[in-house]
Scaffold this motif. Sequence first.
Motif, short mmCIF file in Angstrom:
data_model
loop_
_atom_site.label_atom_id
_atom_site.label_comp_id
_atom_site.label_asym_id
_atom_site.label_seq_id
_atom_site.Cartn_x
_atom_site.Cartn_y
_atom_site.Cartn_z
N PRO A 489 -31.26 29.12 63.02
CA PRO A 489 -31.58 30.28 63.86
C PRO A 489 -32.79 31.04 63.35
O PRO A 489 -33.20 30.90 62.19
CB PRO A 489 -30.31 31.14 63.76
CG PRO A 489 -29.72 30.80 62.44
CD PRO A 489 -30.02 29.34 62.23
N ALA A 490 -33.35 31.88 64.20
CA ALA A 490 -34.56 32.62 63.85
C ALA A 490 -34.32 33.59 62.70
O ALA A 490 -35.24 33.90 61.94
CB ALA A 490 -35.07 33.38 65.07
N GLY A 491 -33.07 34.06 62.52
CA GLY A 491 -32.80 35.04 61.48
C GLY A 491 -32.43 34.46 60.14
O GLY A 491 -32.08 35.22 59.21
N ALA A 492 -32.52 33.15 59.96
CA ALA A 492 -32.16 32.54 58.67
C ALA A 492 -33.08 33.04 57.56
O ALA A 492 -34.28 33.26 57.77
CB ALA A 492 -32.24 31.02 58.78
N VAL A 493 -32.52 33.21 56.36
CA VAL A 493 -33.31 33.70 55.23
C VAL A 493 -33.71 32.58 54.28
O VAL A 493 -34.65 32.73 53.49
CB VAL A 493 -32.56 34.80 54.45
CG1 VAL A 493 -32.29 35.99 55.35
CG2 VAL A 493 -31.26 34.27 53.86
N ALA A 494 -33.01 31.45 54.33
CA ALA A 494 -33.34 30.30 53.47
C ALA A 494 -32.83 29.05 54.15
O ALA A 494 -31.97 29.11 55.04
CB ALA A 494 -32.73 30.45 52.08
N ALA A 495 -33.35 27.91 53.72
CA ALA A 495 -32.95 26.63 54.32
C ALA A 495 -32.72 25.60 53.23
O ALA A 495 -33.32 25.66 52.15
CB ALA A 495 -34.02 26.13 55.30
N VAL A 496 -31.83 24.66 53.54
CA VAL A 496 -31.60 23.51 52.68
C VAL A 496 -32.29 22.32 53.32
O VAL A 496 -31.92 21.89 54.43
CB VAL A 496 -30.10 23.23 52.50
CG1 VAL A 496 -29.89 22.08 51.52
CG2 VAL A 496 -29.38 24.49 52.02
N LEU A 497 -33.29 21.80 52.65
CA LEU A 497 -34.14 20.75 53.21
C LEU A 497 -34.10 19.53 52.30
O LEU A 497 -34.10 19.65 51.07
CB LEU A 497 -35.59 21.23 53.31
CG LEU A 497 -35.84 22.56 54.03
CD1 LEU A 497 -37.29 22.99 53.85
CD2 LEU A 497 -35.49 22.43 55.51
#
Length: 812
Positions: A489-497
């Motif tokens: 979502p647009a409000g995510a603060v971090a991602a697992v890639l």
Amino acid sequence: MLDPDISAVDALALLSVRDNDPTGYSRRRFLQMVGWGVGGGALLGGLGASLLPELIPSEFREAWAAGPLGPSENILVLVGMYGGNDGLNTVVPYGNPLYYQYRSNIAIPAAQLLHLDANLGLHPNLKFLKSLYDQQEVAVVQGVGYPNPDLSHFNSMANWLHGGNIGGVPRDGWVGRWLDGLGGPADLFKAGIVGSGLPLHLIGQSRRGTAIPEWGFDFGGGTSANDQRLYTAVRSFSAAAAGRGPWFDAIALAERSQIDVAQTVAPLFAADLPTGQLVRPMTVAARLINANLGLRVIDASMDNFDNHSSEPSDHAQLLLEFDTGLEAFFGTLDPSWRNRVTVMTFSEFGRTPWSNDSLGTDHGTSNNHFVIGAGVKGGLYGEQPSLAGLARWDRMDFNVDFRSLYATMIDGILGGGSSTVLNGNYPTIDLFRPAGQFGPPIRAAAPATASDFVGIVPARLLDTRDGDGAPIDAASTLTLRVAGSGGVPAGAVAAVLNVTAVNATVRSFVTVWPTGLNRPNTSTLNVGGGDIVPNLVISKLGESGQVDIYNNAGSVHCVVDVVGYFQSEDASRFTSLTPARILDTRDGTGAPAALGQAAKIDVQVAGRGGVHKAADSVVMNVTVADPTAAGFLTVWPTGAEMPTASNLNFVAGQTVPNLVIAKLGSGKVSIYNSAGATQVIADVLGYFRSGTGARLTPIPPARLVDTRTDGAVSRPVAQTPFVLAVLDRGGVPGAATAVVLNVTATDGTNDGYVTAYPSGEAAPLASNLNVHAGQTRANLVIAKVGADGAVALFNSNGSVHLVVDVVGYFTS
């Protein structure tokens, strides 16, 4: 007669005012007390008498009284690299095969360099400088020297400090002559050096700079009641002329001014100062600027660059100190001064194009120098000196006269007058931005906030091999939008890639970090050229929900899959575990046999290895062993459709680990093998469960240790666990219960593995990273913090160097 082989240290001492003046106590004490260094040197001892008439009584009495800078006055910081810095191993012409031919025993491999373009790269220890270069704030001025070069430390240093060759012993320096031309009352705070001696370039015919010891003044800087009573008494001695002659009055006034100068700068030394040959003086220099005492020129220099032997190790350490000093300076400097400060390096000469048999170089001629600041138009200036046709003892030609560099500083930073100061007209270099236009500011991270995890079925965000895609070139950055893509979502603060580097053309490294911040002094994964290397990344999202991906050398394709994200709202939280093995097809744990081609297995996770039965996602280290063909593994929630994504890539016979964070389906994960047959091992490290556990705070990557270069720990790790303190370091608070680390193993002597676990506990039967002799590999680790605030790293075989970066932490 002066010894032509005099050392750089002795040459600088003779070209400085220092504390061994043989011409008499009174003048030595006078010069010391006013803070102009500590006495007259053997060659400069006759300068003091000429200053006395100007400074007594009216001007000297207020000479210490520093005034703030005017709104249009800028500051020049000089960093001398005394001894003769090796410009060819600082700005390396890796695209020229003659560099490797001439310097076969000390040349730096192209893959290790921080590439500026297809031909030039910075020494690998200049990472902070490279980050400023990437912001267009560093001018690399190539081929700087002067006609009829002199290879003596003393003679060449005298030329550089004086600002030209006068054919004899110089009596003043180029900054000193600039001071002479300012007019008005003498002001000790127009120019200065952080150190105990005043070099020639800060001495004029009638004016001098100020020497401020990097540890502060012994006399005059105290703050206790007893100190203040003493200072009041000493001040009273110089309240009026004593009738005993000008030198007596001068000494009395010097005592008073010494106290006033020391009291002026004393607050700068109240807070603790870091150690280091350049880190400490550069920190003091930044504090002096922040205090706005009126300083226009500050010298904070270093020495020991005369590397006739052992250059690969010694020069690397010096450049690391230089880079760390720059970082300390800009980290201490108040942002309000950022656009008004320029840093310039200098050195009395460069080094020979050929190395010697002692792993060193000899005195050379032309050199490369840096001009650094927000007002600098970053890039390459001048030309790299030609290496063509040079015999063993030949030297390189110069193409930029060092007086042009000085003229550029005088006219561009100090207000003009270069032709008078340098006694000639020298063309300036167009390396400053127009007034009022500055490079991008050094960018800081937004305040860190805790977040909860949401696992998703893996989705591909990027594959540069597809369609019109192109590989990431050397020293280039690709910006990838994550928020709003692939189920994030647009409000995510971090991602697992899951980031995979494919078909790199040369050895290189890739760094991932939040868009909008300076590129950190870290790496995410390392490639050897021609291979396929994956690594899991947990990255804070930057501007517009994006991350930046940087490739250092050659070109490389990049594949990015997203497997989950973190949000500020309540979701799943993390429970860290001591590693436990739940799958090993070699012995039948969790599955009966090797995983065949185009086959999958479903692995029960919930309720095993400490994983709660209600867990919704798992953190585990998955390893491929003994594959019979090149292929990949995909891990996803059981029951969902297999995604177009991969977690591990491998070639036949290769052992490859990777951290996996996978959403669970009915408490299970599915694992698919694309080709051949392979053994699969999985160790659980923790799990996520709704509403229970610790929250992640993602932070910009920060280096915690590099055992190749970090002082007391600069040694490889053998079979004694390396205990790494992680709390209250790199942005990790003391309350953290687990840390997210990127662990890189390099220069291993034997095949083996590295395990990370809580310090103080027994090493588990698990691995985080497999070591292959001579290779460099990285893997993400989520490690529980031990009771002593540390993580232990165990190496199973031989010895290996470890590099550890922190990218986040968990708190309850």
